[in-house]
Design a protein around this motif. Structure first.
Motif, PDB file in Angstrom:
ATOM      1  N   TYR B 127       0.811  -1.207   0.000  1.00 12.46           N
ATOM      2  CA  TYR B 127       0.000   0.000   0.000  1.00 12.46           C
ATOM      3  C   TYR B 127       0.853   1.269   0.000  1.00 12.46           C
ATOM      4  O   TYR B 127       0.341   2.363   0.115  1.00 12.46           O
ATOM      5  N   GLY B 128       2.197   1.100  -0.076  1.00 15.87           N
ATOM      6  CA  GLY B 128       3.119   2.212   0.107  1.00 15.87           C
ATOM      7  C   GLY B 128       2.883   3.402  -0.792  1.00 15.87           C
ATOM      8  O   GLY B 128       3.106   4.534  -0.392  1.00 15.87           O
ATOM      9  N   GLY B 129       2.422   3.151  -2.021  1.00 19.07           N
ATOM     10  CA  GLY B 129       2.304   4.249  -2.975  1.00 19.07           C
ATOM     11  C   GLY B 129       1.053   5.082  -2.830  1.00 19.07           C
ATOM     12  O   GLY B 129       0.926   6.122  -3.460  1.00 19.07           O
ATOM     13  N   ARG B 130       0.118   4.659  -1.961  1.00 20.14           N
ATOM     14  CA  ARG B 130      -1.137   5.400  -1.875  1.00 20.14           C
ATOM     15  C   ARG B 130      -1.014   6.593  -0.947  1.00 20.14           C
ATOM     16  O   ARG B 130      -0.152   6.646  -0.092  1.00 20.14           O
ATOM     17  N   LYS B 131      -1.944   7.525  -1.129  1.00 19.36           N
ATOM     18  CA  LYS B 131      -2.033   8.671  -0.223  1.00 19.36           C
ATOM     19  C   LYS B 131      -3.017   8.321   0.899  1.00 19.36           C
ATOM     20  O   LYS B 131      -3.949   7.553   0.680  1.00 19.36           O
ATOM     21  N   PRO B 132      -2.811   8.901   2.105  1.00 18.61           N
ATOM     22  CA  PRO B 132      -3.721   8.587   3.209  1.00 18.61           C
ATOM     23  C   PRO B 132      -5.191   8.802   2.838  1.00 18.61           C
ATOM     24  O   PRO B 132      -6.060   8.054   3.285  1.00 18.61           O
ATOM     25  N   GLY B 133      -5.457   9.822   2.016  1.00 19.06           N
ATOM     26  CA  GLY B 133      -6.835  10.114   1.638  1.00 19.06           C
ATOM     27  C   GLY B 133      -7.500   8.990   0.857  1.00 19.06           C
ATOM     28  O   GLY B 133      -8.722   8.952   0.749  1.00 19.06           O
ATOM     29  N   GLU B 134      -6.693   8.076   0.305  1.00 21.96           N
ATOM     30  CA  GLU B 134      -7.271   6.998  -0.495  1.00 21.96           C
ATOM     31  C   GLU B 134      -7.528   5.730   0.331  1.00 21.96           C
ATOM     32  O   GLU B 134      -7.924   4.718  -0.220  1.00 21.96           O
ATOM     33  N   LEU B 135      -7.255   5.803   1.643  1.00 25.66           N
ATOM     34  CA  LEU B 135      -7.389   4.609   2.483  1.00 25.66           C
ATOM     35  C   LEU B 135      -8.669   4.651   3.305  1.00 25.66           C
ATOM     36  O   LEU B 135      -9.206   5.715   3.584  1.00 25.66           O
ATOM     37  N   SER B 136      -9.128   3.476   3.715  1.00 31.15           N
ATOM     38  CA  SER B 136     -10.276   3.401   4.621  1.00 31.15           C
ATOM     39  C   SER B 136      -9.805   3.681   6.045  1.00 31.15           C
ATOM     40  O   SER B 136      -8.606   3.707   6.316  1.00 31.15           O
ATOM     41  N   GLY B 137     -10.754   3.873   6.948  1.00 34.38           N
ATOM     42  CA  GLY B 137     -10.411   4.166   8.340  1.00 34.38           C
ATOM     43  C   GLY B 137      -9.524   3.099   8.958  1.00 34.38           C
ATOM     44  O   GLY B 137      -8.536   3.388   9.623  1.00 34.38           O
ATOM     45  N   GLY B 138      -9.865   1.828   8.709  1.00 31.96           N
ATOM     46  CA  GLY B 138      -9.082   0.735   9.274  1.00 31.96           C
ATOM     47  C   GLY B 138      -7.666   0.710   8.720  1.00 31.96           C
ATOM     48  O   GLY B 138      -6.709   0.442   9.451  1.00 31.96           O
ATOM     49  N   GLN B 139      -7.543   1.010   7.425  1.00 33.35           N
ATOM     50  CA  GLN B 139      -6.204   1.014   6.812  1.00 33.35           C
ATOM     51  C   GLN B 139      -5.370   2.164   7.348  1.00 33.35           C
ATOM     52  O   GLN B 139      -4.183   2.017   7.612  1.00 33.35           O
ATOM     53  N   ARG B 140      -5.996   3.333   7.532  1.00 31.76           N
ATOM     54  CA  ARG B 140      -5.264   4.477   8.083  1.00 31.76           C
ATOM     55  C   ARG B 140      -4.739   4.151   9.466  1.00 31.76           C
ATOM     56  O   ARG B 140      -3.627   4.526   9.831  1.00 31.76           O
ATOM     57  N   GLN B 141      -5.577   3.442  10.223  1.00 29.80           N
ATOM     58  CA  GLN B 141      -5.188   3.075  11.566  1.00 29.80           C
ATOM     59  C   GLN B 141      -3.952   2.183  11.546  1.00 29.80           C
ATOM     60  O   GLN B 141      -3.040   2.350  12.336  1.00 29.80           O
ATOM     61  N   ARG B 142      -3.909   1.270  10.582  1.00 27.07           N
ATOM     62  CA  ARG B 142      -2.749   0.393  10.452  1.00 27.07           C
ATOM     63  C   ARG B 142      -1.506   1.180  10.050  1.00 27.07           C
ATOM     64  O   ARG B 142      -0.404   0.897  10.520  1.00 27.07           O
ATOM     65  N   VAL B 143      -1.689   2.172   9.178  1.00 25.53           N
ATOM     66  CA  VAL B 143      -0.544   3.000   8.784  1.00 25.53           C
ATOM     67  C   VAL B 143      -0.010   3.761   9.996  1.00 25.53           C
ATOM     68  O   VAL B 143       1.204   3.832  10.231  1.00 25.53           O
ATOM     69  N   ALA B 144      -0.940   4.321  10.788  1.00 26.88           N
ATOM     70  CA  ALA B 144      -0.530   5.057  11.985  1.00 26.88           C
ATOM     71  C   ALA B 144       0.246   4.144  12.937  1.00 26.88           C
ATOM     72  O   ALA B 144       1.250   4.542  13.538  1.00 26.88           O
ATOM     73  N   LEU B 145      -0.199   2.911  13.023  1.00 25.43           N
ATOM     74  CA  LEU B 145       0.460   1.924  13.878  1.00 25.43           C
ATOM     75  C   LEU B 145       1.860   1.610  13.344  1.00 25.43           C
ATOM     76  O   LEU B 145       2.837   1.588  14.103  1.00 25.43           O
ATOM     77  N   ALA B 146       1.946   1.407  12.030  1.00 25.47           N
ATOM     78  CA  ALA B 146       3.238   1.101  11.412  1.00 25.47           C
ATOM     79  C   ALA B 146       4.201   2.271  11.585  1.00 25.47           C
ATOM     80  O   ALA B 146       5.386   2.086  11.857  1.00 25.47           O
ATOM     81  N   ARG B 147       3.689   3.501  11.446  1.00 25.32           N
ATOM     82  CA  ARG B 147       4.524   4.686  11.549  1.00 25.32           C
ATOM     83  C   ARG B 147       5.133   4.804  12.941  1.00 25.32           C
ATOM     84  O   ARG B 147       6.266   5.274  13.098  1.00 25.32           O
TER      85      ARG B 147
END
Lengths: 319, 327
Positions: B127-147
């Protein structure tokens, strides 16, 4: 328990008398008709009167003027654009673009801290004071402001007097002695023109930057700090990129307003011509509408190139 | 060995509001620690005190034995997953995750490798190439966790991380977070207002109320042996009896808690009138009136549900009535 009263018989739909309710019912059933009715007047205004006039002007730039009779020759030619490239006209374009760029850069630097303070820290009454302070100059006449600045910057003006009384007059004199930016006094130097442009257009830079900073949640700045960024790194990597759409929006105002202005360079400065002044003189006294139109195209092309460049730089990524 | 996080008599006042009022607690290394309480109870302020976004008005916060007075957030070995995720909208997912590494001056290759490993860890590979705006709430949460995890923090702070997700996703993320914590082995400090979330995920729970800690304990302790009426009521909506009622029903003069699911309909017990019933799917909740007091009972699925207005007999085991300190 008392027996509940029987419910009153109610019609399934409310009353529908009166022509107004019938009209609103009809429009509710055909939302497209309503949309067309609402959009038609502004589209007519924008399309016919506003853009139409602009294109009529642009079309003129492909005509030329007969040098002996002064009559406009209505045949498509690039001859008029060729005239833009004479040294005198190139000089006007160069001077205008340089001034506009400097004014824009200076406005961004001056506006940013003001906008940042307003967006981040000003609350309640201070926010009102901020808006009033930014908007108040916009409510007063542009000419009054420019003439006031002429007085402020004049040799007998308050600025010279103030610098003299703190013993810094030598600094002003040294600056005025510099070729290119100096002159007899501030009010008759390119520096004066620059200062007045900066003052007059500053609100147009502050407001968009402030609006873009308002949309940056505090948690985003905290997240940056949380991930190890010092405040200066947070500014560079988070705040500035997110404020960039605002800076670009502001710079469109300051840049294009400076490119097109023809009053300030007449009142304050060396009376060297700017694009706006050239347009004004060519369409008025000289009666050379084609050349005036060609001059008018220059800012449009420059703004187009500028926006294209800004987009490529990723200035709109945060939109 | 020092605790991962230690609060020593910490206060944080905002003007006259005592957001955090003399809180002392210790969070052990490797623990999954939940701070549970209603909104405005001071739990989020405590989290912000650990992260460094707030400074204590009084007292001291220690992280691995080191006093954090005057230490800014960017010098602390803790990372936060924000409630609104706070992803940078102008950066794509991989640059968001690698942000901390970029600030730390790591090379491009290494940043990319570690960020991708972190995205794998939170089950969001590719999912690395996507912008946060293109993700669902659950996916954003996972990105925040990974960050946050990519920084290899010694303590991970989570501010209501599941609050914005829908029920199904929330239950799934609860299990995943728990498994993730076991896998990476770092201390998780978790803020929530959802008692079910705290009970199911945490090793220990601190229950907050009005800026103070009411009780700290394992989920079993907090649920079965609430220390005070507030805990009994907030965790599992227990029936709380003041001393005079306890005296009437059990002969002891003390505050008591009686779990709704401990109440049964019996042949001979205490009479109670059914005020209302609510079908919950897994159980049926009865709103009863017993000797002028509101009592809630939970009937298991399959039990015969009485009608509102009926009078029934209820009872409970002696050990179900839990005595506690006053408020």
């Amino acid at each position: 328990m008392a027996e509940a009263a029987a419910p009153l018989p109610q019609p399934a739909a409310g009353p529908r008398d009166g022509p107004l309710s019938r009209l609103s019912d009809a429009l509710w059933r055909r939302p497209r008709v309503l949309l067309v009715l609402l959009l038609l007047p502004p589209i007519l205004w924008l399309g016919v009167i506003y853009l139409g006039a602009l294109f009529a002007l642009l079309a003129q730039s492909f005509f030329s003027i007969d040098e002996f009779s002064g009559v406009i020759v209505r045949e498509p030619t690039l001859k008029t654009y060729g005239e833009l490239l004479t040294p005198a006209n190139l000089d006007i374009i160069r001077r205008t673009v340089l001034t506009a760029a400097l004014v824009t850069a200076a406005a961004a630097v001056v506006a940013f801290p003001i906008a940042y303070f307003a967006a981040r820290y000003a609350r309640g009454r201070w926010k009102a004071v901020f808006y009033l302070g930014i908007m108040l100059p916009l409510w007063s006449s542009y000419l009054v402001k420019v003439y006031s600045w002429k007085l402020i910057l004049a040799k007998e003006g308050i600025l010279t007097w103030a610098l003299d009384s703190v013993g810094l007059l030598w600094l002003l004199e040294a600056w005025l002695a510099l070729p290119g930016v100096g002159g007899n006094s501030l009010s008759t130097s390119p520096t004066g023109t620059f200062l007045v442009f900066l003052y007059v257009w500053l609100p147009f830079m502050i407001l968009p930057i402030q609006a873009s900073l308002e949309r940056v949640p505090v948690s985003m700045l905290e997240a940056s700090g949380d991930l190890g960024a010092r405040p200066d790194q947070t500014f560079r990597h988070v705040i500035l990129p997110l404020a960039m759409p605002g800076v670009i929006a502001g710079s469109i105002f300051t840049f294009s307003l400076t490119l097109g202005d023809y009053i300030i360079p007449q009142i304050v400065g060396t009376s060297a011509r700017f694009i706006g002044l050239a347009v004004y003189q060519h369409q008025g006294t000289a009666g050379n509408i084609p050349l005036a139109a060609a001059f008018a195209v220059v800012p449009i092309v420059i703004m187009g190139l500028y926006l294209w460049w800004a987009k490529r730089q990723g200035a709109f990524d945060a939109l | 060995m020092p605790s991962a996080v230690e609060f020593r008599d910490v206060c944080r006042f905002f003007g006259t509001v005592r957001a955090v009022d003399r809180v002392s607690m210790e969070i052990a290394e490797g623990e999954f620690f939940a701070m549970l309480g209603p909104s405005g109870s001071g739990k989020t302020t405590c989290l912000r005190l650990i992260a460094g976004f707030e400074q204590p008005t009084h007292g001291e916060v220690r992280i691995f034995g080191e006093g954090m007075g005057g230490v800014p957030p960017y010098r602390r070995a803790v990372n936060t997953v924000f409630q609104d995720y706070a992803l940078f909208p102008h950066l794509n997912v991989i640059d968001n995750v690698a942000y901390g590494l970029m600030i730390a001056g790591r090379g491009r290759q290494e940043r990319r490798r570690e960020a991708e490993a972190a995205l794998d860890l939170v089950k969001l590979p590719g999912y690395g190439g996507r912008k946060p705006g293109e993700l669902s709430g659950g996916q954003r949460q996972r990105v925040a966790l990974a960050r946050a995890l990519v920084m290899k923090p010694r303590v991970l702070l989570l501010d209501e991380p599941l609050g914005a997700l829908d029920l199904k996703l929330r239950e799934q993320m609860q299990e995943e977070l728990k498994a993730l914590q076991r896998k990476v082995g770092i201390t998780f400090v978790f803020v929530t207002h959802d008692q079910g979330e705290a009970l199911s995920m945490a090793d220990r729970i601190a229950v907050f109320n009005e800026g103070r800690i009411e009780q700290v304990g394992t989920p079993e302790e907090v649920y079965n042996r609430p220390a005070r009426p507030f805990v009994a009521d907030f965790v599992g909506s227990s029936n709380v009896f003041p001393p005079e009622v306890t005296h009437a029903v059990a002969g002891r003069r003390a505050w008591a808690s009686l779990r709704p699911e401990a109440i049964r309909i019996v042949g001979q017990g205490r009479p109670a009138r059914v005020v209302a019933t609510a079908f919950l799917g897994t159980a049926t909740r009865l709103h009863l009136e017993m000797a002028g007091r509101d009592v809630t009972a939970l009937l298991p699925r399959g039990a015969v549900v009485p009608e509102p207005g009926e009078t029934i007999e209820i009872g409970w085991g002696d050990s179900d009535l839990h005595l506690m300190e006053g408020p």
